[in-house]
Motif scaffolding. Sequence first.
Motif, mmCIF file in Angstrom:
data_model
loop_
_atom_site.group_PDB
_atom_site.id
_atom_site.type_symbol
_atom_site.label_atom_id
_atom_site.label_comp_id
_atom_site.label_asym_id
_atom_site.label_seq_id
_atom_site.Cartn_x
_atom_site.Cartn_y
_atom_site.Cartn_z
ATOM 1 N N GLU A 51 35.349 45.165 0.132
ATOM 2 C CA GLU A 51 34.335 44.179 0.363
ATOM 3 C C GLU A 51 35.074 42.641 0.446
ATOM 4 N N LEU A 52 36.078 42.321 -0.222
ATOM 5 C CA LEU A 52 36.604 41.170 -0.360
ATOM 6 C C LEU A 52 37.238 40.841 1.335
ATOM 7 N N VAL A 53 37.717 42.135 1.826
ATOM 8 C CA VAL A 53 38.184 41.861 3.227
ATOM 9 C C VAL A 53 37.106 41.844 4.260
ATOM 10 N N ALA A 89 38.988 29.880 0.219
ATOM 11 C CA ALA A 89 40.102 29.165 0.242
ATOM 12 C C ALA A 89 41.144 29.971 -0.757
ATOM 13 N N TRP A 90 41.215 31.338 -0.590
ATOM 14 C CA TRP A 90 41.949 32.100 -1.195
ATOM 15 C C TRP A 90 43.296 31.928 -1.360
ATOM 16 N N LEU A 105 44.172 40.279 1.892
ATOM 17 C CA LEU A 105 43.787 39.005 2.538
ATOM 18 C C LEU A 105 44.640 38.454 3.498
ATOM 19 N N GLU A 106 45.915 38.536 3.417
ATOM 20 C CA GLU A 106 46.720 37.887 4.376
ATOM 21 C C GLU A 106 46.999 38.854 5.590
ATOM 22 N N LEU A 107 46.863 40.232 5.530
ATOM 23 C CA LEU A 107 46.712 40.885 6.509
ATOM 24 C C LEU A 107 45.394 40.796 7.392
ATOM 25 N N VAL A 123 53.972 39.702 6.932
ATOM 26 C CA VAL A 123 52.505 39.835 6.570
ATOM 27 C C VAL A 123 52.578 41.427 6.472
ATOM 28 N N TYR A 124 53.027 42.144 7.458
ATOM 29 C CA TYR A 124 52.759 43.512 7.630
ATOM 30 C C TYR A 124 53.638 44.071 6.393
#
Length: 169
Positions: A51-53, A89-90, A105-107, A123-124
């Motif tokens: 859900e965060l994604v 603003a994570w 989140l970065e991905l 990132v990957y």
Amino acid sequence: MTTHPDTPTTVEYAPEQPARLEWAKHAPEVYKAMVRLETAARKGLDHKLYELVKIRASQINHCAFCIDMHTKDALAAGESVERIVQLSAWDESRHFYTAKEVAALELTEAVTVLTEGFVPDEVYYNAAKHFEEAELAQVIAAITVINAWNRFGVTCRMAPGHYRPGQYK
């Protein structure tokens, strides 16, 4: 004058705009395929991370309908209000999230924005450090699916505010 569902008094809000198009009604086979894809993409993923994604991609894509839906589903799954509020603003609020969630989140941002035309290696590979390959494939699938849903929601201007947690499960 309308009564907002969260307030007992009558307050004047801007009028709700109707959806431009009920795309699922006019493309039912596409909708059914999207639901099957959604079901497959979530398998094996932690529900809160999932859900965060979905919320973060929807914020980036300005899909109010999906933000409404996935925020409600996250709360119903036990996610905290504080972590949901900080999600926009994570990067400045990393201490609210685990290293694995930060990698997801970065991905999510890299896959959603694609301004460089690719997902950066750092990132990957950071995500690959935190997820087994099968789980990483599922995270990528979840990010890809929410981006597709966002395109339908934003293009058709689906109205937020009417979703009930678990309504489409």
